[in-house]
Design a protein around this motif. Structure first.
Motif, mmCIF file in Angstrom:
data_model
loop_
_atom_site.group_PDB
_atom_site.id
_atom_site.type_symbol
_atom_site.label_atom_id
_atom_site.label_comp_id
_atom_site.label_asym_id
_atom_site.label_seq_id
_atom_site.Cartn_x
_atom_site.Cartn_y
_atom_site.Cartn_z
ATOM 1 N N ARG A 76 8.808 -22.616 -15.953
ATOM 2 C CA ARG A 76 7.564 -22.802 -15.202
ATOM 3 C C ARG A 76 7.577 -22.146 -13.828
ATOM 4 O O ARG A 76 6.635 -21.427 -13.473
ATOM 5 C CB ARG A 76 7.224 -24.289 -15.120
ATOM 6 N N PRO A 77 8.605 -22.356 -12.992
ATOM 7 C CA PRO A 77 8.601 -21.663 -11.693
ATOM 8 C C PRO A 77 8.557 -20.144 -11.838
ATOM 9 O O PRO A 77 7.883 -19.461 -11.046
ATOM 10 C CB PRO A 77 9.907 -22.136 -11.037
ATOM 11 N N VAL A 78 9.231 -19.611 -12.840
ATOM 12 C CA VAL A 78 9.224 -18.160 -13.066
ATOM 13 C C VAL A 78 7.822 -17.696 -13.430
ATOM 14 O O VAL A 78 7.326 -16.683 -12.922
ATOM 15 C CB VAL A 78 10.240 -17.770 -14.152
ATOM 16 N N GLU A 79 7.139 -18.437 -14.318
ATOM 17 C CA GLU A 79 5.784 -18.062 -14.735
ATOM 18 C C GLU A 79 4.798 -18.175 -13.583
ATOM 19 O O GLU A 79 3.877 -17.352 -13.446
ATOM 20 C CB GLU A 79 5.330 -18.938 -15.904
ATOM 21 N N GLN A 80 4.970 -19.176 -12.739
ATOM 22 C CA GLN A 80 4.084 -19.325 -11.585
ATOM 23 C C GLN A 80 4.248 -18.150 -10.622
ATOM 24 O O GLN A 80 3.254 -17.625 -10.096
ATOM 25 C CB GLN A 80 4.376 -20.663 -10.891
ATOM 26 N N GLU A 81 5.478 -17.724 -10.396
ATOM 27 C CA GLU A 81 5.723 -16.578 -9.531
ATOM 28 C C GLU A 81 5.202 -15.296 -10.162
ATOM 29 O O GLU A 81 4.642 -14.431 -9.467
ATOM 30 C CB GLU A 81 7.236 -16.464 -9.247
ATOM 31 N N ARG A 82 5.362 -15.182 -11.451
ATOM 32 C CA ARG A 82 4.879 -14.005 -12.180
ATOM 33 C C ARG A 82 3.351 -13.896 -12.066
ATOM 34 O O ARG A 82 2.801 -12.819 -11.862
ATOM 35 C CB ARG A 82 5.312 -14.144 -13.636
ATOM 36 N N THR B 132 -4.190 -9.874 -0.810
ATOM 37 C CA THR B 132 -3.653 -11.238 -0.822
ATOM 38 C C THR B 132 -2.148 -11.266 -0.597
ATOM 39 O O THR B 132 -1.591 -12.329 -0.306
ATOM 40 C CB THR B 132 -3.983 -11.940 -2.152
ATOM 41 N N ARG B 133 -1.487 -10.102 -0.736
ATOM 42 C CA ARG B 133 -0.032 -10.068 -0.567
ATOM 43 C C ARG B 133 0.383 -10.487 0.847
ATOM 44 O O ARG B 133 1.465 -11.066 1.050
ATOM 45 C CB ARG B 133 0.482 -8.662 -0.883
ATOM 46 N N LEU C 290 1.494 -15.099 -9.670
ATOM 47 C CA LEU C 290 1.181 -14.737 -8.290
ATOM 48 C C LEU C 290 1.361 -13.243 -8.055
ATOM 49 O O LEU C 290 0.534 -12.595 -7.388
ATOM 50 C CB LEU C 290 2.076 -15.536 -7.339
ATOM 51 N N ASN C 291 2.398 -12.656 -8.618
ATOM 52 C CA ASN C 291 2.639 -11.229 -8.435
ATOM 53 C C ASN C 291 1.538 -10.388 -9.084
ATOM 54 O O ASN C 291 1.236 -9.286 -8.596
ATOM 55 C CB ASN C 291 4.004 -10.854 -9.008
ATOM 56 N N GLN C 292 0.953 -10.880 -10.165
ATOM 57 C CA GLN C 292 -0.162 -10.146 -10.776
ATOM 58 C C GLN C 292 -1.411 -10.217 -9.899
ATOM 59 O O GLN C 292 -2.194 -9.271 -9.851
ATOM 60 C CB GLN C 292 -0.455 -10.695 -12.176
ATOM 61 N N LEU D 265 -1.623 -12.822 -16.668
ATOM 62 C CA LEU D 265 -2.847 -13.138 -15.934
ATOM 63 C C LEU D 265 -4.074 -12.859 -16.794
ATOM 64 O O LEU D 265 -4.272 -11.741 -17.267
ATOM 65 C CB LEU D 265 -2.912 -12.316 -14.651
ATOM 66 N N ASP D 266 -4.926 -13.868 -16.960
ATOM 67 C CA ASP D 266 -6.141 -13.721 -17.761
ATOM 68 C C ASP D 266 -7.410 -13.701 -16.933
ATOM 69 O O ASP D 266 -8.402 -13.117 -17.363
ATOM 70 C CB ASP D 266 -6.230 -14.853 -18.789
#
Length: 521
Positions: free
Chosen positions: A403-409, A421-422, A411-413, A365-366
């Protein structure tokens, strides 16, 4: 129809910095007289729009080709229908319009002379996972107090950290000269430069990697010259400061639709959804541009494409310039992929959250944007639904990442940074993966293409182009577009666009002398 600008009034206005430099075009006619040349501009991003503007205002017959159905390039937007049935505008993500972006802002003034489409963001906060938090709201804007003030106010610069730093290694920051900075530092990575200074690790994340990652690049790959140039543009070379503006509506509505009206008022033919297949120089002069299988003749051409687009078109057009130039284009590299995730949430982000937050130490996350804090469309959706529109950026994602893994990652950040937001339900989510930004790796400067080519009727524009000026990112795109137009206009004896930049060398003579004495001793 927008009013025509007189060429003498079209120079972009500078901001508050009295040391900003103006680049005057060569003398010539204010407009074409008699027959006017036909010019093709290939690419409808910032660079292509600037080139088309500079040419059309002086009377050239301009046709602009854009392969996408919308203008704006990396700042394009397009309509989407959300799961709740409402309409929204999706884009490739947040962009900051800094006050140093004189030429970009000058371009936007064609549509609104007062820049009423931009609204100021009150702060540019940076948060590290260790708990450190920086803000630019109270940092002085005038150098050298800007850099000193940031260091004094930042929790990432402790006294022990300051004592460990190597001031001699930091001296190039005080004596930035463009383009000489590239001969001095292009052979070193941004990471190694910062390591040599022994900046505190948190300060690297918060104060410098934010800049390097805005190039969508890992600091270990990015040229140190580009990082130092960014430091000059924002800290020690300009008194415009680090606060910025953002469009108050999505990019098409705020920026490109009004500018398109202005260009059409100058008889520019805007051919969106039209991909150029080949550019063929003709023995009799000019070029045969083929788009959609239909050839058309032009007297000159501006190529304002991203790296993949430019490489592909040059490869398909073997007659352009010469072998050495074409080989150089083939060596251009794109930065690693980046991800933009936009989430429409069913409940609000906590009041008081920043509209924009830069982050460090949160894995991929940037930054986080809460769009309803400034964008009208998002604010209206949030008011109607009681929710929030949140955007997440991950720069320089590993090629080949799942890609799905990175998108979920990602979101978790978000949940780590904004825990409220959780519990929110995601009404809709859109994910944009792109890999078309230019990479400026160590040692690449001498190999970058310039605006002018060996063929005087073929010019380049874009943020990938070498300008030898202190500009970067969107401002480099806009500046190169005007420079491309100026190069063609100069050939035809017509006066081009005056341009502004931050000073091309360090502001303080005393600091420059100190740096030179120390490095020569």
């Amino acid at each position: 129809m927008s009013p025509r600008w007189n060429a003498d009034r079209s120079a972009p206005r500078r901001g508050r910095d009295r040391q900003a430099e103006v680049l005057r075009p060569k003398p010539g006619l204010s407009r074409f007289a008699g027959d006017t040349p036909r010019v093709a501009v290939v690419g409808g991003g910032i660079a292509g729009l600037a080139a088309a503007t500079g040419l059309a205002e002086r009377g050239a017959q301009v046709t602009l080709y854009e392969s996408e159905t919308t203008l704006g390039g990396r700042l394009a937007g397009w309509p989407v229908e959300l799961a709740d049935g409402s309409r929204a505008t999706m884009s490739r993500g947040f962009h900051a319009f800094f006050r140093q972006y004189y030429n970009l802002r000058g371009l936007l003034r064609r549509a609104d002379g007062n820049l009423g489409m931009l609204t100021s963001v009150p702060d540019y906060p940076l948060q590290h996972s260790s708990g450190l938090y920086d803000s630019f709201a109270k940092v002085p804007r005038t150098p050298p107090w800007s850099a000193l003030g940031f260091a004094a106010l930042s929790p990432s610069f402790g006294w022990r950290d300051m004592a460990r730093m190597d001031p001699r290694a930091a001296l190039p920051l005080l004596d930035v000269r463009v383009p000489e900075v590239y001969s001095r530092l292009d052979s070193m990575s941004a990471h190694d430069f910062l390591a040599g200074i022994r900046f505190p690790e948190a300060a690297q994340h918060l104060a410098f990697e934010v800049f390097s990652r805005s190039f969508f690049a890992d600091p270990r790959e990015l040229s140190a010259a580009e990082l130092v140039l960014m430091f000059h543009i924002y800290f020690l070379g300009s008194s415009e400061g680090l606060l910025f503006d953002v469009p108050d509506e999505p990019f098409p509505q705020a920026l490109w639709d009004p500018l398109a009206d202005y260009l059409e008022g100058h008889r520019v033919q805007l051919r969106t959804g039209s991909s150029v297949e080949t550019v063929a120089p003709q023995r009799s002069g000019g070029y045969r541009i083929t788009a959609g299988g239909a050839p058309e003749h032009f007297d000159a051409t501006v190529l304002a494409l991203d790296v993949p687009g430019l490489r592909g078109l040059v490869e398909a057009s073997p007659g352009l310039v010469d072998t050495e130039w074409r080989d150089g284009i083939s060596r251009l590299r794109s930065a690693p992929p980046f991800l933009v995730s936009r989430l429409w949430l069913d409940r609000p982000v906590r009041a008081g959250r920043a509209g924009f937050l830069g982050t460090g130490g949160y894995e991929s996350l940037d930054n986080i944007s809460v769009l309803e804090r400034w964008e009208g469309e998002a604010a209206r959706w949030a008011a109607r639904t009681g929710g929030s529109v949140v955007e997440l950026h991950a720069y320089a994602v590993a090629p080949g990442a799942d890609r799905p893994v990175e998108q979920e990652r990602l979101l978790n950040q978000l949940y780590r940074v904004y825990p409220e937001t959780r519990d929110a339900k995601i009404v809709d989510a859109r994910h944009e993966w792109r890999a078309d930004c230019p990479l400026f790796p160590v040692g690449s400067y001498a190999d970058r293409p310039e605006v002018r080519t060996a063929d005087p009727t073929l010019v380049l524009a874009g943020d990938l182009v070498r300008t030898d000026l202190p500009v970067a990112l969107m401002e480099r795109a806009a500046t190169s577009g005007f420079l491309a137009a100026n190069a063609l206009l100069e050939r035809w004896g017509v006066r081009g666009q005056a341009l502004w930049t931050v000073p091309r060398s360090g502001r303080s003579r005393a600091m420059r002398l100190l740096a030179r004495m120390a490095t020569s001793g």
